[in-house]
Design a protein around this motif. Structure first.
Motif, PDB file in Angstrom:
ATOM      1  N   MET A   1       8.654  51.170 -12.567  1.00 57.58           N
ATOM      2  CA  MET A   1       7.462  50.333 -12.452  1.00 57.58           C
ATOM      3  C   MET A   1       7.810  48.857 -12.516  1.00 57.58           C
ATOM      4  N   VAL A   2       8.724  48.521 -13.453  1.00 59.05           N
ATOM      5  CA  VAL A   2       9.144  47.122 -13.586  1.00 59.05           C
ATOM      6  C   VAL A   2       9.848  46.652 -12.329  1.00 59.05           C
ATOM      7  N   ARG A   3      10.688  47.523 -11.766  1.00 59.26           N
ATOM      8  CA  ARG A   3      11.410  47.155 -10.549  1.00 59.26           C
ATOM      9  C   ARG A   3      10.444  46.901  -9.397  1.00 59.26           C
ATOM     10  N   ARG A   4       9.407  47.732  -9.291  1.00 59.33           N
ATOM     11  CA  ARG A   4       8.427  47.534  -8.227  1.00 59.33           C
ATOM     12  C   ARG A   4       7.702  46.197  -8.386  1.00 59.33           C
ATOM     13  N   SER A   5       7.396  45.841  -9.622  1.00 59.67           N
ATOM     14  CA  SER A   5       6.699  44.572  -9.867  1.00 59.67           C
ATOM     15  C   SER A   5       7.577  43.392  -9.473  1.00 59.67           C
ATOM     16  N   ILE A   6       8.853  43.490  -9.828  1.00 54.12           N
ATOM     17  CA  ILE A   6       9.771  42.407  -9.465  1.00 54.12           C
ATOM     18  C   ILE A   6       9.921  42.310  -7.963  1.00 54.12           C
ATOM     19  N   ALA A   7      10.052  43.455  -7.283  1.00 53.62           N
ATOM     20  CA  ALA A   7      10.204  43.447  -5.832  1.00 53.62           C
ATOM     21  C   ALA A   7       8.976  42.845  -5.167  1.00 53.62           C
ATOM     22  N   LEU A   8       7.776  43.199  -5.677  1.00 49.55           N
ATOM     23  CA  LEU A   8       6.551  42.670  -5.105  1.00 49.55           C
ATOM     24  C   LEU A   8       6.483  41.156  -5.306  1.00 49.55           C
ATOM     25  N   THR A   9       6.881  40.706  -6.467  1.00 48.18           N
ATOM     26  CA  THR A   9       6.877  39.265  -6.749  1.00 48.18           C
ATOM     27  C   THR A   9       7.811  38.523  -5.805  1.00 48.18           C
ATOM     28  N   LEU A  10       9.005  39.085  -5.556  1.00 47.14           N
ATOM     29  CA  LEU A  10       9.969  38.454  -4.657  1.00 47.14           C
ATOM     30  C   LEU A  10       9.430  38.386  -3.237  1.00 47.14           C
ATOM     31  N   VAL A  11       8.765  39.459  -2.794  1.00 43.22           N
ATOM     32  CA  VAL A  11       8.197  39.469  -1.441  1.00 43.22           C
ATOM     33  C   VAL A  11       7.156  38.374  -1.285  1.00 43.22           C
ATOM     34  N   LEU A  12       6.328  38.204  -2.296  1.00 37.43           N
ATOM     35  CA  LEU A  12       5.308  37.163  -2.236  1.00 37.43           C
ATOM     36  C   LEU A  12       5.908  35.771  -2.349  1.00 37.43           C
ATOM     37  N   ALA A  13       7.050  35.656  -3.040  1.00 36.99           N
ATOM     38  CA  ALA A  13       7.637  34.333  -3.280  1.00 36.99           C
ATOM     39  C   ALA A  13       8.450  33.823  -2.109  1.00 36.99           C
ATOM     40  N   LEU A  14       8.983  34.703  -1.277  1.00 35.44           N
ATOM     41  CA  LEU A  14       9.873  34.272  -0.207  1.00 35.44           C
ATOM     42  C   LEU A  14       9.215  33.286   0.754  1.00 35.44           C
ATOM     43  N   PRO A  15       7.978  33.497   1.224  1.00 38.51           N
ATOM     44  CA  PRO A  15       7.374  32.503   2.119  1.00 38.51           C
ATOM     45  C   PRO A  15       7.202  31.148   1.447  1.00 38.51           C
ATOM     46  N   LEU A  16       6.908  31.163   0.134  1.00 41.22           N
ATOM     47  CA  LEU A  16       6.743  29.897  -0.574  1.00 41.22           C
ATOM     48  C   LEU A  16       8.055  29.152  -0.707  1.00 41.22           C
ATOM     49  N   ALA A  17       9.161  29.911  -0.837  1.00 38.44           N
ATOM     50  CA  ALA A  17      10.464  29.276  -1.034  1.00 38.44           C
ATOM     51  C   ALA A  17      10.933  28.548   0.199  1.00 38.44           C
ATOM     52  N   ALA A  18      10.309  28.804   1.336  1.00 41.63           N
ATOM     53  CA  ALA A  18      10.732  28.134   2.572  1.00 41.63           C
ATOM     54  C   ALA A  18      10.287  26.682   2.613  1.00 41.63           C
ATOM     55  N   CYS A  19       9.320  26.298   1.773  1.00 42.90           N
ATOM     56  CA  CYS A  19       8.837  24.916   1.779  1.00 42.90           C
ATOM     57  C   CYS A  19       9.311  24.215   0.523  1.00 42.90           C
ATOM     58  N   ALA A  20       9.281  22.907   0.548  1.00 44.70           N
ATOM     59  CA  ALA A  20       9.712  22.111  -0.594  1.00 44.70           C
ATOM     60  C   ALA A  20       8.650  21.069  -0.889  1.00 44.70           C
ATOM     61  N   ALA A  21       8.375  20.895  -2.163  1.00 46.92           N
ATOM     62  CA  ALA A  21       7.373  19.918  -2.573  1.00 46.92           C
ATOM     63  C   ALA A  21       7.866  18.500  -2.290  1.00 46.92           C
ATOM     64  N   GLY A  22       6.925  17.602  -2.132  1.00 48.82           N
ATOM     65  CA  GLY A  22       7.270  16.202  -1.955  1.00 48.82           C
ATOM     66  C   GLY A  22       7.548  15.825  -0.516  1.00 48.82           C
ATOM     67  N   PRO A  23       7.608  14.530  -0.227  1.00 46.90           N
ATOM     68  CA  PRO A  23       7.831  14.072   1.148  1.00 46.90           C
ATOM     69  C   PRO A  23       9.283  14.220   1.567  1.00 46.90           C
ATOM     70  N   ASP A  24       9.511  14.463   2.852  1.00 45.30           N
ATOM     71  CA  ASP A  24      10.862  14.443   3.401  1.00 45.30           C
ATOM     72  C   ASP A  24      11.286  12.994   3.623  1.00 45.30           C
ATOM     73  N   TYR A  25      12.566  12.725   3.357  1.00 43.65           N
ATOM     74  CA  TYR A  25      13.055  11.349   3.505  1.00 43.65           C
ATOM     75  C   TYR A  25      13.148  10.970   4.977  1.00 43.65           C
ATOM     76  N   ARG A  26      12.732   9.752   5.277  1.00 40.23           N
ATOM     77  CA  ARG A  26      12.793   9.238   6.646  1.00 40.23           C
ATOM     78  C   ARG A  26      13.535   7.898   6.639  1.00 40.23           C
ATOM     79  N   PRO A  27      14.653   7.799   7.354  1.00 34.04           N
ATOM     80  CA  PRO A  27      15.359   6.510   7.421  1.00 34.04           C
ATOM     81  C   PRO A  27      14.460   5.423   8.000  1.00 34.04           C
ATOM     82  N   ARG A  28      14.538   4.224   7.429  1.00 32.41           N
ATOM     83  CA  ARG A  28      13.717   3.114   7.885  1.00 32.41           C
ATOM     84  C   ARG A  28      14.371   2.427   9.079  1.00 32.41           C
TER      85      ARG A  28
END
Length: 496
Positions: A1-28
């Motif tokens: 049961m614990v393993r299933r919960s962890i696997a489900l959490t990872l599946v939900l987290a993967l799309p979020l991990a593709a983005c990063a908070a904050g602005p991307d740096y842009r050379p002036r």
């Protein structure tokens, strides 16, 4: 049961991990930084020449040797290398946050009775007997692993910031390097200037001693009053009084060169004792266009990397606003016998999600503070760019002004020399008074020193121009920390 919960959490987290908070740096861009299309002063706009070893353009082997020794042994440069090494290790530490943390432990214990270690037992036949309790040994092994998922890119932004700070430290090293190179060359030029001024003063002193002797003869002959003799004495003493100051100046420049090359102040006195001319460089330097200073000057690149690091730290702060997910597990084994320690093994898995509910606005304040720091870094970047362009233009004007002054002082020296020769001949013949001779000698010494100062200003302005253009390092390579141990006598960074 614990393993299933962890696997489900990872599946939900993967799309979020593709983005990063904050602005991307842009050379002036150059316009955003206030960089004009051309300099406001007359400058050679040809493509910039290679200034990596600009000191070779002075054609003075001793100057080149001193600069190379300063590169290898200067302590300011060595300190910049240590800061670069620290920045590299900060990047290594930040990168480690991307990976799980794994630890292992092991233990052994021994229990023995120190007193009363017997047990009395009645056997079935009624016999009462005592048994001695022996010692007991137990062994245990365990391993723990934990990992915090970078759901919103806070760790990646931290790595981005650390990488920019590492690159900034590399460019800071280059800034110190080219500053030391320029200071070494400038002090060498000033040491040769002091030698030339000393030679001028001593030559003038010899002439004034000769004039004093002539005045004394004429006074003894009754041809002139003692006023001529006293004027000659005063002039000779005034010239002699300048020599100790010039000697002190020369000693200061040579001592400074010793320290710049990582040695005692007097280490180079014997080497520089022989009098040599003031090193002269080319009359013109191809300055290119102002926008090239953004890449050539390491201090500007330091400011640019600091802006990139500050921008990434906004993302680090913003990531704290969102939930954090950590997973982990442990495995343990224990036994009273070492060979059976793996007979019974227990394990545990866990996952944890945390979210700040209320912190009185502290986390959002940290985000605003990071944004303000990034705004300040941009203003500092722009200020550094404008100051760099100011340095270039001032050096161009100073070089051109020194060249014009040198041309005029050459004319003044020729005229003053002719005037002094005529005045000396006329005074010997009694055709003029000592005041005229004294004025002519003073004008000659002034013209000589004026020419020397103009030549000095020209060489130092040229050095300043090379420095302001970012010469003295390879701008195509970002300096990195050395892989080997730092020498106690100095150090250099890899890639330069």
């Amino acid at each position: 049961m614990v393993r299933r919960s962890i696997a489900l959490t990872l599946v939900l987290a993967l799309p979020l991990a593709a983005c990063a908070a904050g602005p991307d740096y842009r050379p002036r861009t150059a316009p955003e930084l206030g960089v004009p299309d051309r300099y406001s002063v007359p400058a050679d706009r040809r493509a910039r020449e290679d200034l990596t070893r600009w000191w070779d353009k002075f054609d003075d082997p001793q100057l080149g040797s001193l600069v190379q020794r300063a590169q290898a042994a200067n302590l300011d440069i060595a300190q910049a290398v240590t800061r670069l090494r620290q920045a590299r290790e900060s990047l290594v530490q930040q990168r480690a946050s991307l990976f799980p943390s794994v630890s292992a432990s092991g233990g052994a214990s021994r229990t023995d009775s120190l007193r009363g270690g017997t047990t009395t037992t009645t056997l079935p036949d009624g016999t009462v007997t005592s048994f001695s309790q022996g010692g007991r040994t137990s062994f245990s092994l365990g391993a723990d692993a934990s990992y915090q998922l970078d759901l919103f890119g806070g760790v990646r932004r931290g790595i981005e910031s650390a990488r920019a700070s590492y690159e900034s430290a590399g460019f800071d090293y280059a800034t110190v390097l080219i500053s030391i190179e320029a200071e070494t060359a400038r002090n060498y030029v000033l040491a040769r200037v002091a030698q030339t001024q000393l030679a001028n003063a001593r030559n003038s002193l010899a002439l004034q001693e000769d004039n004093l002797q002539i005045a004394q003869w004429r006074v003894q002959a009754g041809l002139v009053s003692t006023i001529d003799q006293e004027q000659a004495r005063a002039q000779r003493a005034q010239t002699a009084a300048t020599i100790p100051s010039l000697e002190a100046n020369y000693n200061g420049f040579v001592s400074r060169l010793g320290v710049l090359t990582g040695q005692a102040p007097g280490a180079l006195k014997s080497e520089l004792e022989a009098v040599k001319p003031i090193p002269r460089g080319p009359a013109q330097v191809a300055a290119g266009i102002p926008a090239e200073a953004l890449r050539q000057r390491p201090d500007i690149r330091v400011a640019e990397r600091n802006l990139a690091a500050a921008t990434a730290r906004i993302g680090v702060a913003e990531a704290q606003l969102y939930p954090s997910l950590s997973i982990g597990g442990s495995i343990n084994g224990g036994s009273s016998a070492l060979d059976s320690i793996f007979d019974v093994i227990t394990g545990r898995l866990f996952a944890n999600i945390a979210q700040t509910i209320f912190d009185a606005g502290r986390t959002r304040s940290q985000v605003r503070s990071a944004q303000a720091a990034a705004d300040g870094a941009f203003l500092s970047y722009k200020q550094t760019v404008l100051t760099g362009l100011e340095d270039i233009e001032n050096a161009i004007v100073a070089l051109e002004a020194a060249q014009r002054r040198e041309a005029e002082f050459r004319i003044a020296l020729e005229a003053s020399d002719n005037q002094a020769i005529l005045a000396r001949m006329q005074y010997r013949s009694g055709l003029t008074d000592f005041t005229t001779l004294n004025q002519a000698e003073t004008a000659l010494l002034s013209a000589r020193n004026g020419l020397v100062n103009a030549q000095s200003d020209q060489s130092t302005a040229l050095i300043q121009l090379y420095l302001s253009l970012g010469g003295g390092w390879d701008s195509n390579v970002t300096p990195t920390a050395p892989t080997g141990p730092l020498s106690t006598t100095g150090g250099t960074a890899d890639g330069n």
